[in-house]
Write a protein that holds these residues in place. Structure first.
Motif, PDB file in Angstrom:
ATOM      1  N   ARG A  26       0.834  -1.206   0.000  1.00  0.00           N
ATOM      2  CA  ARG A  26       0.000   0.000   0.000  1.00  0.00           C
ATOM      3  C   ARG A  26       0.866   1.252   0.000  1.00  0.00           C
ATOM      4  O   ARG A  26       0.628   2.192  -0.777  1.00  0.00           O
ATOM      5  N   ASP A  27       1.856   1.303   0.883  1.00  0.00           N
ATOM      6  CA  ASP A  27       2.681   2.503   0.996  1.00  0.00           C
ATOM      7  C   ASP A  27       3.415   2.812  -0.298  1.00  0.00           C
ATOM      8  O   ASP A  27       3.488   3.969  -0.729  1.00  0.00           O
ATOM      9  N   VAL A  28       3.973   1.792  -0.924  1.00  0.00           N
ATOM     10  CA  VAL A  28       4.702   1.997  -2.176  1.00  0.00           C
ATOM     11  C   VAL A  28       3.747   2.392  -3.290  1.00  0.00           C
ATOM     12  O   VAL A  28       4.014   3.311  -4.082  1.00  0.00           O
ATOM     13  N   HIS A  29       2.634   1.697  -3.368  1.00  0.00           N
ATOM     14  CA  HIS A  29       1.645   1.961  -4.421  1.00  0.00           C
ATOM     15  C   HIS A  29       1.099   3.387  -4.308  1.00  0.00           C
ATOM     16  O   HIS A  29       1.020   4.115  -5.312  1.00  0.00           O
ATOM     17  N   ALA A  54      -4.439  -2.455  -2.636  1.00  0.00           N
ATOM     18  CA  ALA A  54      -3.909  -1.117  -2.903  1.00  0.00           C
ATOM     19  C   ALA A  54      -4.626  -0.466  -4.073  1.00  0.00           C
ATOM     20  O   ALA A  54      -4.905   0.744  -4.056  1.00  0.00           O
ATOM     21  N   GLN A  55      -4.943  -1.262  -5.086  1.00  0.00           N
ATOM     22  CA  GLN A  55      -5.654  -0.729  -6.241  1.00  0.00           C
ATOM     23  C   GLN A  55      -7.064  -0.265  -5.881  1.00  0.00           C
ATOM     24  O   GLN A  55      -7.572   0.719  -6.437  1.00  0.00           O
ATOM     25  N   ARG A  56      -7.693  -0.948  -4.953  1.00  0.00           N
ATOM     26  CA  ARG A  56      -9.027  -0.530  -4.523  1.00  0.00           C
ATOM     27  C   ARG A  56      -8.976   0.837  -3.833  1.00  0.00           C
ATOM     28  O   ARG A  56      -9.917   1.635  -3.929  1.00  0.00           O
ATOM     29  N   ASP A 104      -1.607   1.930 -14.903  1.00  0.00           N
ATOM     30  CA  ASP A 104      -0.380   1.404 -15.507  1.00  0.00           C
ATOM     31  C   ASP A 104       0.732   1.340 -14.454  1.00  0.00           C
ATOM     32  O   ASP A 104       1.798   1.906 -14.625  1.00  0.00           O
ATOM     33  N   HIS A 105       0.464   0.614 -13.376  1.00  0.00           N
ATOM     34  CA  HIS A 105       1.448   0.559 -12.292  1.00  0.00           C
ATOM     35  C   HIS A 105       2.662  -0.291 -12.638  1.00  0.00           C
ATOM     36  O   HIS A 105       3.752  -0.049 -12.146  1.00  0.00           O
ATOM     37  N   ARG A 106       2.469  -1.315 -13.442  1.00  0.00           N
ATOM     38  CA  ARG A 106       3.544  -2.246 -13.844  1.00  0.00           C
ATOM     39  C   ARG A 106       4.268  -2.850 -12.646  1.00  0.00           C
ATOM     40  O   ARG A 106       5.484  -3.106 -12.692  1.00  0.00           O
ATOM     41  N   HIS A 107       3.548  -3.095 -11.558  1.00  0.00           N
ATOM     42  CA  HIS A 107       4.163  -3.819 -10.454  1.00  0.00           C
ATOM     43  C   HIS A 107       4.639  -5.184 -10.964  1.00  0.00           C
ATOM     44  O   HIS A 107       3.976  -5.832 -11.783  1.00  0.00           O
ATOM     45  N   ARG A 108       5.774  -5.606 -10.487  1.00  0.00           N
ATOM     46  CA  ARG A 108       6.401  -6.830 -10.978  1.00  0.00           C
ATOM     47  C   ARG A 108       6.322  -7.930  -9.925  1.00  0.00           C
ATOM     48  O   ARG A 108       6.553  -7.688  -8.742  1.00  0.00           O
ATOM     49  N   GLY A 119      -2.721  -7.078 -13.753  1.00  0.00           N
ATOM     50  CA  GLY A 119      -1.941  -6.165 -14.582  1.00  0.00           C
ATOM     51  C   GLY A 119      -0.474  -6.101 -14.208  1.00  0.00           C
ATOM     52  O   GLY A 119       0.185  -5.083 -14.432  1.00  0.00           O
ATOM     53  N   VAL A 120       0.066  -7.203 -13.670  1.00  0.00           N
ATOM     54  CA  VAL A 120       1.467  -7.196 -13.256  1.00  0.00           C
ATOM     55  C   VAL A 120       2.378  -7.619 -14.401  1.00  0.00           C
ATOM     56  O   VAL A 120       1.947  -8.225 -15.387  1.00  0.00           O
TER      57      VAL A 120
END
Length: 544
Positions: free
Chosen positions: A335-338, A364-366, A372-376, A395-396
């Motif tokens: 959450r904090d990073v997002h 976190a998305q909610r 377009d976060h592109r979290h890996r 969407g990772v």
């Protein structure tokens, strides 16, 4: 072979002819020539057109029948860790525990009493009895030396009694959160430390000084160019002693006035709050040295049985692995990073870890929708059908290491059982589902040479051509898909597809030249292809 520092070659026109050139942006079509002007691609096409466009005084490179491709990137490695391992005892390929003891004893004979012996690369899965080493084994081999040996995966280590004593690890030491100390029946440590417990001893090992680290890192960057790697995405802050120290170290040796490799440095999750206060987050920096994703560990490694599975291990039903963070803590970190607008890179090998990570990203998305976060998710090895669908829905980016197939196939089914093994290392399925992929070596866990990983992705076999027909051959990638992992896919993973990853006009003049066209050789020959030149920013930085 020669490698040059980036400030020794003038900018201008660089013409590559005498072979072929390919790029993913036009379907990997074969072109005759490539012209780079002032560090950017100018022409990819017929030799006549490229020659006519070249200015007077253009440098001409004869490809010698080879093939120019977009500069290779390693999307996940530990380059400083690899550099430091060059000065350590190399244990990769040690065939048995007895041979490991012999290597340690030989090293002890060369060192003064009390000097640390540090090594890496052993793998008990390749030994006849499969037994983990213990402090007793190391004590017998080097009674007067503290010994610390990391397993090939980097998630398990073994220490001698003297090393444990110097590190303050004993019977009363409590397992750290996200880690475990293996113990004898009476409670004394066996010497084997897992996950977060590794740092209890690793942190006590004397660190090379800055000058020595710079020397070793410079050599490792030169090796990157020799393998055609022009960009690295590296997890090195811990090895350097912190984010600031890592940035300073890379700034001192890499870039246009040093060894010209582009560097993206991962930020450890624990260091992110402080880095964020200084304005350092994903995308900070320039085209040579920048901050990448925030690295979070959700679990350990499959070889060490610390990868987190949803069901127990087939060969050890007493465990499902180790969750590095409790679910609520992982959600907080994510959450904090997002919410800060940075990118996450979550190490998730087991299906249990993947679902914890995906659940945290969904939460976190909610709270804040980022299209377009592109979290890996990094490694993505044990993936049931529902896991793979969840990757797509989240969407990772799947950050995979194809060379793991060649190393792990002999024991994967033993670890997981046939059903879960059949749904693992599923790079082909991920591609078919439309999940974006990037690829790396995880060096020093696997060799730096990208052709080994590309070959594994295409053949699903190890260097000896095993298993016949390939491990889960339905998951093979095409040559085009495998090359995309280290070119366009690796650029997309760092939000740089508008700058590098293809040889389209206007993009960076970063080029890897192979001695043969990878589209024109048999799959079993891919591993033998070699880089004959590396071009970065339109400058020839390595040439054979």
């Amino acid at each position: 072979m020669r490698a040059v520092r980036g400030d020794r070659e003038p900018a201008g026109d660089l013409l590559l002819v005498g072979g072929g050139a390919r790029s993913p942006h036009d379907g990997w079509r074969l072109h005759e020539a490539l012209l780079i002007r002032d560090g950017r691609v100018a022409v990819l096409g017929p030799a006549v057109e490229a020659r006519a466009s070249a200015r007077a005084g253009a440098r001409v490179v004869d490809l010698g029948g080879g093939c120019a491709l977009p500069g290779f990137a390693d999307a996940h490695l530990h380059l400083l860790g690899h550099a430091l391992s060059l000065a350590a005892l190399a244990l990769a390929g040690v065939p048995a525990l007895a041979a490991l003891r012999e290597r340690v004893a030989e090293e002890a004979a060369r060192r003064r009493p009390g000097a640390w012996i540090v090594g890496r690369g052993w793998d008990q899965e390749r030994w006849p009895d499969g037994r983990l080493p213990s402090r007793a084994d190391l004590d017998a081999a080097a009674p007067a030396h503290p010994v610390w040996l990391m397993r090939v995966c980097g998630h398990v280590g073994v220490a001698s009694s003297l090393a444990l004593r110097l590190a303050g690890v004993g019977r009363g030491t409590v397992d750290p959160p996200g880690g475990a100390i293996d113990r004898e029946p009476g409670g004394a440590p066996t010497g084997v430390l897992r996950e977060a417990a590794v740092e209890l001893v690793a942190g006590a090992v004397p660190r090379p000084d800055v000058a020595e680290r710079a020397r070793l890192l410079s050599a490792a960057l030169g090796s990157c160019l020799a393998h055609g790697i022009t960009q690295v995405q590296t997890d090195d802050a811990a090895s350097a002693g912190g984010v600031d120290e890592a940035l300073a170290l890379y700034a001192s040796v890499a870039g246009p006035s040093g060894v010209p490799v582009r560097v993206t440095l991962m930020i450890p999750a624990a260091a992110f709050p402080a880095a964020r206060e200084r304005g350092v987050g994903t995308g900070w920096g320039d085209r040579w040295l920048r901050a990448g994703h925030v690295k979070v560990f959700a679990d350990g490694s499959l070889g060490a049985r610390t990868a987190l599975l949803r069901e127990p291990y087939a060969d050890d039903p007493a465990t499902c692995g180790i969750a590095i963070h409790a679910p609520e803590e992982l959600r907080r970190i994510v959450r904090d990073v997002h919410l800060a607008g940075s990118q996450l890179g979550i190490h998730a090998i087991g299906d249990g870890a993947s679902h914890l990570a995906l659940d945290a990203i969904a939460a976190a998305q909610r709270e804040l929708r980022r299209a377009d976060h592109r979290h890996r998710l990094i490694h993505c090895q044990v993936t049931g059908p529902d896991t793979l669908r969840a990757y797509r829905e989240a969407g990772v980016v799947a950050d995979v290491q194809p060379a793991f197939v060649g190393s792990d196939w002999p024991w994967v089914e033993r670890r997981l059982g046939p059903v879960r093994a059949a749904a693992s290392y599923a790079w082909g399925t991920l591609m078919r589902l439309g999940v974006p992929l990037c690829g790396g070596s995880d060096c020093p866990i696997e060799p730096l040479d990208p052709m080994g990983g590309i070959a594994c992705a295409v053949t699903r076999q190890d260097a000896d051509g095993r298993p016949p027909g390939g491990f889960l051959p339905g998951e093979r990638l095409s040559v085009a898909q495998a090359l995309a992992l280290v070119t366009s896919g690796a650029a997309h993973a760092t939000f740089e597809e508008g700058f590098r990853g293809a040889l389209a006009p206007g993009l960076a003049g970063d080029v890897t030249v192979l001695d043969r066209d990878p589209f024109a050789v048999a799959p079993e020959e891919l591993r033998a292809l070699r880089a004959t030149a590396a071009v970065v920013d339109g400058r020839v930085c390595h040439q054979v």
